[in-house]
Enzyme design. Structure first.
Site, PDB file in Angstrom:
ATOM      1  N   CYS A 131       0.836  -1.199   0.000  1.00  0.00           N
ATOM      2  CA  CYS A 131       0.000   0.000   0.000  1.00  0.00           C
ATOM      3  C   CYS A 131       0.871   1.250   0.000  1.00  0.00           C
ATOM      4  CB  CYS A 131      -0.931  -0.016   1.203  1.00  0.00           C
ATOM      5  SG  CYS A 131      -1.963   1.455   1.305  1.00  0.00           S
ATOM      6  N   CYS A 134      -0.478   4.124   2.077  1.00  0.00           N
ATOM      7  CA  CYS A 134      -0.319   3.997   3.531  1.00  0.00           C
ATOM      8  C   CYS A 134       1.131   4.221   3.946  1.00  0.00           C
ATOM      9  CB  CYS A 134      -0.716   2.597   4.008  1.00  0.00           C
ATOM     10  SG  CYS A 134      -2.162   1.899   3.229  1.00  0.00           S
ATOM     11  N   ASP A 135       2.076   3.673   3.189  1.00  0.00           N
ATOM     12  CA  ASP A 135       3.465   3.612   3.663  1.00  0.00           C
ATOM     13  C   ASP A 135       4.422   4.535   2.926  1.00  0.00           C
ATOM     14  OD1 ASP A 135       2.582   1.590   5.325  1.00  0.00           O
ATOM     15  OD2 ASP A 135       3.048   0.010   3.873  1.00  0.00           O
TER      16      ASP A 135
END
Ligand code: NAP
Length: 305
Positions: A131, A134-135
């Site tokens: 992701c 997200c990261d």
């Protein structure tokens, strides 16, 4: 007893909930973690009708959640462990409760596929990610690689290029599957370097990702590439284990429905990415959810509950 239980709180489940609540049905959405599904991990959505100015995935999904709740649909955060799809009453057991409903909508979505490499699981969160949204921010000023050739991979590469000086986009063929508008943006981005006809053979590093070994499938040339992060975006697998053998699925595990979202079991419907279909997007998931609830309501009425 509920009229409809919806398992999964992504775009399909939330829309099913919205339609159920608005239609005066007593509906429950059961979500394992957080509502929004995969869309909630999308940085920007620019193809959901009505949002021409773009909207972040989490914002869009929070609006969908509020919309479903506004019409009275309940949402609980529990892990579904067993589903009984046989009989007129459908039973759903979670880690906390047992619920019953007249109809069931399966909207558990899909999860990112793994490459299956040694160290891939070990380094998840230590250089391996599924992701970028997200990261990505953890990789500021670092060199990263994205693997895949679909919309997700190209969107991830574009997103990562905001933080990273260099993003390798590694694809096993010499042409992308992603839509043209994304391809054009990636090709015009000088931080993104395409590595074609190439697979990942190994993840290198002791405690975290320090590099990868890649192989050109045309020339068989093998070489190491120094990267701090590997973003895997090679598609998704349906979250259908819960109903494996209970409703009809295809070989890949996607639930087979008719155009009314009806599975092969009466009173059991499926909606969104978990379903066998041609286009998996937020808008098609939402449409599935609306149809599933409409069809479930008709089913309930026809069975004179
Ligand atoms: P996808 O479209 O299935 O693409 C997966 C990509 O990974 C393909 O290029 C495939 O290569 C490659 N791949 C698959 N298995 C591999 C393996 N073992 N090793 C190396 N490469 C592998 O998946 P996706 O990009 O996640 O998209 C999923 C769905 O979500 C699609 O319907 C997509 O349109 C949708 N989506 C839409 C948006 C948007 O509208 N903005 C954004 C993200 C996703 P081949 O091409 O050679 O098969």
């Amino acid at each position: 007893m509920y009229d409809i239980i919806i398992i999964g709180g992504g775009a399909a489940g939330l829309t099913a909930g919205l339609y159920a609540g608005r239609g005066g049905l007593k509906a429950l959405i059961i979500e394992k973690m957080f509502v929004g599904g995969q869309a909630a991990t999308t940085y920007e959505v620019d193809n959901y009708p009505g949002f021409s100015e773009r909207i972040s995935g989490p914002d869009l999904m929070m609006k969908m959640e509020a919309h479903a709740k506004k019409f009275g649909t309940e949402i609980v955060y529990e892990d579904v462990i067993e589903v009984d799809v046989e009989g007129i009453k459908k039973t759903v057991k979670t880690n906390k409760n047992t619920y019953q409903a007249k109809a069931l909508i399966l909207a558990m979505g899909a999860n990112p596929k793994e490459l299956g490499l040694e160290k891939e699981r070990k380094f998840r969160g230590a250089g391996v990610s599924y992701c970028a949204t997200c990261d990505g921010a953890f990789y500021r000023d670092k060199v990263v690689a994205v693997v895949g050739g679909g919309d997700t991979a190209v969107e991830d590469a574009l997103f990562l290029s905001r933080f990273c000086p260099k993003v390798y986009l590694i694809h096993r063929r010499d042409s992308l599957r992603a839509v043209k508008v994304l391809q054009d943006a990636a090709m015009a981005n000088d931080k993104i370097e395409f590595i074609w006809n190439t697979t990942i053979e190994k993840i290198l590093g002791e405690e975290s990702v320090e590099g990868i070994t890649i192989k050109n499938v045309k020339t068989n040339e093998v070489k190491d590439l120094n990267v701090d992060g590997l973003f895997i975006a090679i598609g998704v697998v349906p979250n259908s284990d819960l109903v494996k053998g209970k409703v009809e699925t295809n070989e890949a595990g996607y639930i087979i429905t008719d155009e009314n979202m009806q599975t092969n079991k009466f009173g059991v419907f499926a909606a969104g990415d978990i379903r066998e279909k041609i286009l998996r997007q937020i808008v098609t998931a939402a449409a599935d959810g609306a149809i599933a609830t409409y069809a479930a309501e008709r089913y309930i009425n026809e069975n004179r509950w």
